[in-house]
Design a protein around this motif. Structure first.
Motif, PDB file in Angstrom:
ATOM      1  N   ALA A 286      -0.545  95.607  73.220  1.00  0.00           N
ATOM      2  CA  ALA A 286      -0.610  97.139  73.320  1.00  0.00           C
ATOM      3  C   ALA A 286      -1.774  97.964  72.961  1.00  0.00           C
ATOM      4  CB  ALA A 286       0.702  97.527  72.600  1.00  0.00           C
ATOM      5  N   MET A 287      -2.067  98.981  73.751  1.00  0.00           N
ATOM      6  CA  MET A 287      -3.333  99.909  73.213  1.00  0.00           C
ATOM      7  C   MET A 287      -2.889 101.255  73.243  1.00  0.00           C
ATOM      8  SD  MET A 287      -6.633  98.291  73.812  1.00  0.00           S
ATOM      9  CE  MET A 287      -7.275  96.903  74.121  1.00  0.00           C
ATOM     10  N   GLN A 288      -3.072 101.842  71.867  1.00  0.00           N
ATOM     11  CA  GLN A 288      -2.442 103.110  71.637  1.00  0.00           C
ATOM     12  C   GLN A 288      -3.669 104.076  71.446  1.00  0.00           C
ATOM     13  OE1 GLN A 288       0.980 104.519  69.625  1.00  0.00           O
ATOM     14  NE2 GLN A 288       1.045 102.553  69.010  1.00  0.00           N
ATOM     15  N   VAL A 289      -3.437 105.291  71.802  1.00  0.00           N
ATOM     16  CA  VAL A 289      -4.500 106.233  71.286  1.00  0.00           C
ATOM     17  C   VAL A 289      -3.658 107.438  70.498  1.00  0.00           C
ATOM     18  CG1 VAL A 289      -6.422 108.008  71.659  1.00  0.00           C
ATOM     19  CG2 VAL A 289      -6.168 106.041  73.238  1.00  0.00           C
ATOM     20  N   ILE A 290      -3.895 107.708  69.273  1.00  0.00           N
ATOM     21  CA  ILE A 290      -3.020 108.600  68.714  1.00  0.00           C
ATOM     22  C   ILE A 290      -4.028 109.751  67.889  1.00  0.00           C
ATOM     23  CG2 ILE A 290      -1.033 107.154  68.371  1.00  0.00           C
ATOM     24  CD1 ILE A 290      -2.029 106.499  65.449  1.00  0.00           C
ATOM     25  N   ALA A 291      -3.354 110.676  67.278  1.00  0.00           N
ATOM     26  CA  ALA A 291      -3.724 111.667  66.690  1.00  0.00           C
ATOM     27  C   ALA A 291      -3.068 111.377  65.219  1.00  0.00           C
ATOM     28  CB  ALA A 291      -4.103 113.120  66.969  1.00  0.00           C
ATOM     29  N   ALA A 292      -3.671 110.867  64.301  1.00  0.00           N
ATOM     30  CA  ALA A 292      -3.077 110.595  62.895  1.00  0.00           C
ATOM     31  C   ALA A 292      -4.143 110.680  61.923  1.00  0.00           C
ATOM     32  CB  ALA A 292      -2.137 109.557  63.037  1.00  0.00           C
TER      33      ALA A 292
ATOM     34  N   PHE B  43     -22.562 110.697  60.904  1.00  0.00           N
ATOM     35  CA  PHE B  43     -23.603 110.004  61.804  1.00  0.00           C
ATOM     36  C   PHE B  43     -23.922 110.302  63.130  1.00  0.00           C
ATOM     37  CE2 PHE B  43     -23.107 105.336  59.657  1.00  0.00           C
ATOM     38  CZ  PHE B  43     -23.161 106.284  58.259  1.00  0.00           C
ATOM     39  N   GLY B  44     -23.322 111.459  63.654  1.00  0.00           N
ATOM     40  CA  GLY B  44     -23.578 112.328  64.648  1.00  0.00           C
ATOM     41  C   GLY B  44     -23.709 111.753  65.925  1.00  0.00           C
ATOM     42  N   TYR B  45     -22.958 110.762  66.190  1.00  0.00           N
ATOM     43  CA  TYR B  45     -22.828 110.069  67.641  1.00  0.00           C
ATOM     44  C   TYR B  45     -21.917 110.845  68.443  1.00  0.00           C
ATOM     45  CZ  TYR B  45     -23.474 105.749  70.272  1.00  0.00           C
ATOM     46  OH  TYR B  45     -23.788 105.001  71.463  1.00  0.00           O
ATOM     47  N   PRO B  46     -22.344 111.328  69.719  1.00  0.00           N
ATOM     48  CA  PRO B  46     -21.654 112.114  70.547  1.00  0.00           C
ATOM     49  C   PRO B  46     -20.251 111.763  70.791  1.00  0.00           C
ATOM     50  CG  PRO B  46     -23.787 111.977  71.331  1.00  0.00           C
ATOM     51  CD  PRO B  46     -23.821 110.991  70.352  1.00  0.00           C
ATOM     52  N   GLN B  47     -19.113 112.137  70.742  1.00  0.00           N
ATOM     53  CA  GLN B  47     -17.886 111.743  70.844  1.00  0.00           C
ATOM     54  C   GLN B  47     -17.555 111.154  71.991  1.00  0.00           C
ATOM     55  OE1 GLN B  47     -15.053 114.660  69.541  1.00  0.00           O
ATOM     56  NE2 GLN B  47     -16.246 115.369  68.029  1.00  0.00           N
ATOM     57  N   ASP B  48     -17.984 111.584  73.303  1.00  0.00           N
ATOM     58  CA  ASP B  48     -17.276 111.242  74.490  1.00  0.00           C
ATOM     59  C   ASP B  48     -18.226 109.787  74.701  1.00  0.00           C
ATOM     60  OD1 ASP B  48     -20.003 112.490  74.942  1.00  0.00           O
ATOM     61  OD2 ASP B  48     -19.309 113.288  76.798  1.00  0.00           O
ATOM     62  N   GLU B  49     -19.551 109.703  74.204  1.00  0.00           N
ATOM     63  CA  GLU B  49     -20.249 108.344  74.637  1.00  0.00           C
ATOM     64  C   GLU B  49     -19.847 107.414  73.943  1.00  0.00           C
ATOM     65  OE1 GLU B  49     -24.551 109.004  74.649  1.00  0.00           O
ATOM     66  OE2 GLU B  49     -24.186 111.122  75.174  1.00  0.00           O
TER      67      GLU B  49
ATOM     68  N   THR C 253      -7.967 117.142  69.793  1.00  0.00           N
ATOM     69  CA  THR C 253      -9.136 117.421  70.708  1.00  0.00           C
ATOM     70  C   THR C 253      -9.625 115.905  70.724  1.00  0.00           C
ATOM     71  OG1 THR C 253      -9.442 119.483  70.066  1.00  0.00           O
ATOM     72  CG2 THR C 253     -11.282 118.580  71.082  1.00  0.00           C
ATOM     73  N   ARG C 254     -10.125 115.284  69.656  1.00  0.00           N
ATOM     74  CA  ARG C 254     -10.762 113.926  69.623  1.00  0.00           C
ATOM     75  C   ARG C 254      -9.803 112.986  70.319  1.00  0.00           C
ATOM     76  NH1 ARG C 254     -13.058 116.641  65.380  1.00  0.00           N
ATOM     77  NH2 ARG C 254     -15.303 116.217  65.052  1.00  0.00           N
ATOM     78  N   ARG C 255      -8.525 112.866  70.228  1.00  0.00           N
ATOM     79  CA  ARG C 255      -7.572 112.148  70.711  1.00  0.00           C
ATOM     80  C   ARG C 255      -7.910 112.076  72.315  1.00  0.00           C
ATOM     81  NH1 ARG C 255      -3.595 111.199  73.646  1.00  0.00           N
ATOM     82  NH2 ARG C 255      -3.275 113.501  74.207  1.00  0.00           N
TER      83      ARG C 255
ATOM     84  N   GLU D  68      -8.796 109.035  74.625  1.00  0.00           N
ATOM     85  CA  GLU D  68      -7.717 108.797  75.708  1.00  0.00           C
ATOM     86  C   GLU D  68      -8.430 108.692  77.204  1.00  0.00           C
ATOM     87  OE1 GLU D  68      -4.450 107.439  77.308  1.00  0.00           O
ATOM     88  OE2 GLU D  68      -4.231 108.134  75.340  1.00  0.00           O
ATOM     89  N   ALA D  69      -9.170 109.592  77.245  1.00  0.00           N
ATOM     90  CA  ALA D  69      -9.758 109.543  78.710  1.00  0.00           C
ATOM     91  C   ALA D  69     -10.677 108.569  78.867  1.00  0.00           C
ATOM     92  CB  ALA D  69     -10.888 110.955  78.754  1.00  0.00           C
ATOM     93  N   ALA D  70     -11.478 107.886  77.796  1.00  0.00           N
ATOM     94  CA  ALA D  70     -12.191 106.631  77.826  1.00  0.00           C
ATOM     95  C   ALA D  70     -11.504 105.447  77.978  1.00  0.00           C
ATOM     96  CB  ALA D  70     -13.194 106.806  76.431  1.00  0.00           C
ATOM     97  N   VAL D  71     -10.471 105.390  77.075  1.00  0.00           N
ATOM     98  CA  VAL D  71      -9.351 104.247  77.175  1.00  0.00           C
ATOM     99  C   VAL D  71      -8.963 104.371  78.718  1.00  0.00           C
ATOM    100  CG1 VAL D  71      -7.392 103.459  76.259  1.00  0.00           C
ATOM    101  CG2 VAL D  71      -9.133 104.050  74.806  1.00  0.00           C
TER     102      VAL D  71
END
Length: 179
Positions: free
Chosen positions: A10-16, A128-134, A165-167, A171-174
């Motif tokens: 199971a793969m989940q994406v959560i905000a927590a 560390f500044g890595y762009p979130q979407d990438e 927002t980060r979730r 989620e889009a990438a997953v």
């Protein structure tokens, strides 16, 4: 990618708050000293207690792209897998390969230790500044590829964002790799 792996893990994406999750292991987006810092690293150290810093000292540090494991101490998670993500330098300093290695090495440690539930933060996307979407695409690809190679190794893998927002970014990438 095989559908079989997605059915058994199971793969989940959560905000927590990752420090509150009752899983076998949470992954810490650590610095190379393993002594705590800002962001998720600092939160994990504060909640785990001083024993975590002592364990980090005994390990002698960790290099970018690598991972090591300690007990969870006062956390609800049994273990903490520490991994050091790359600092973003525009993508031309092996950042994607190092970030993918963080996820693979963390999952390999979980597999080697019989840990069935693992939660990841968004490694390298804070100070560390890595762009979130990438970073989210690198993470999703690395995790799905690993799980496809080890379809029965895990019960659940959680991508844990600290806000909605980060979730949504994760989620889009997953979803790109779930299809």
């Amino acid at each position: 990618m095989s559908g079989e792996a997605r059915q058994t893990t199971a793969m989940q994406v959560i905000a927590a708050d990752i420090t509150t999750l009752r899983v076998d292991a949470i992954v810490n987006a650590a610095n190379s000293s393993l002594q705590g810092g800002g962001g998720v690293d600092g939160a994990i150290h504060r909640k785990a207690g001083p024993e975590l810093a002592a364990a980090g000292r005994s390990l002698g540090g960790c290099e970018p792209g690598q991972a090591c494991i300690t007990e969870g101490y006062r956390l609800p998670a049994r273990y903490v897998i520490h991994t050091v993500g790359p600092v973003w330098h525009g993508g031309q300093a092996s950042e994607p390969a190092l970030l993918a290695s963080c996820y693979r090495e963390s999952l390999q440690l979980a597999l080697d230790n019989g840990l069935r539930t693992v939660a990841f933060p968004a490694i390298s996307t804070g100070v560390f500044g890595y762009p979130q979407d990438e970073a989210a695409r690198v993470a999703a690809k690395a995790v799905f590829t690993f799980v496809d190679r080890h379809p029965d190794a895990f019960d659940e893998i959680i991508f844990c964002a600290f806000d909605e927002t980060r979730r949504q970014v994760i989620e889009a990438a997953v979803e790109e790799f779930r299809a």
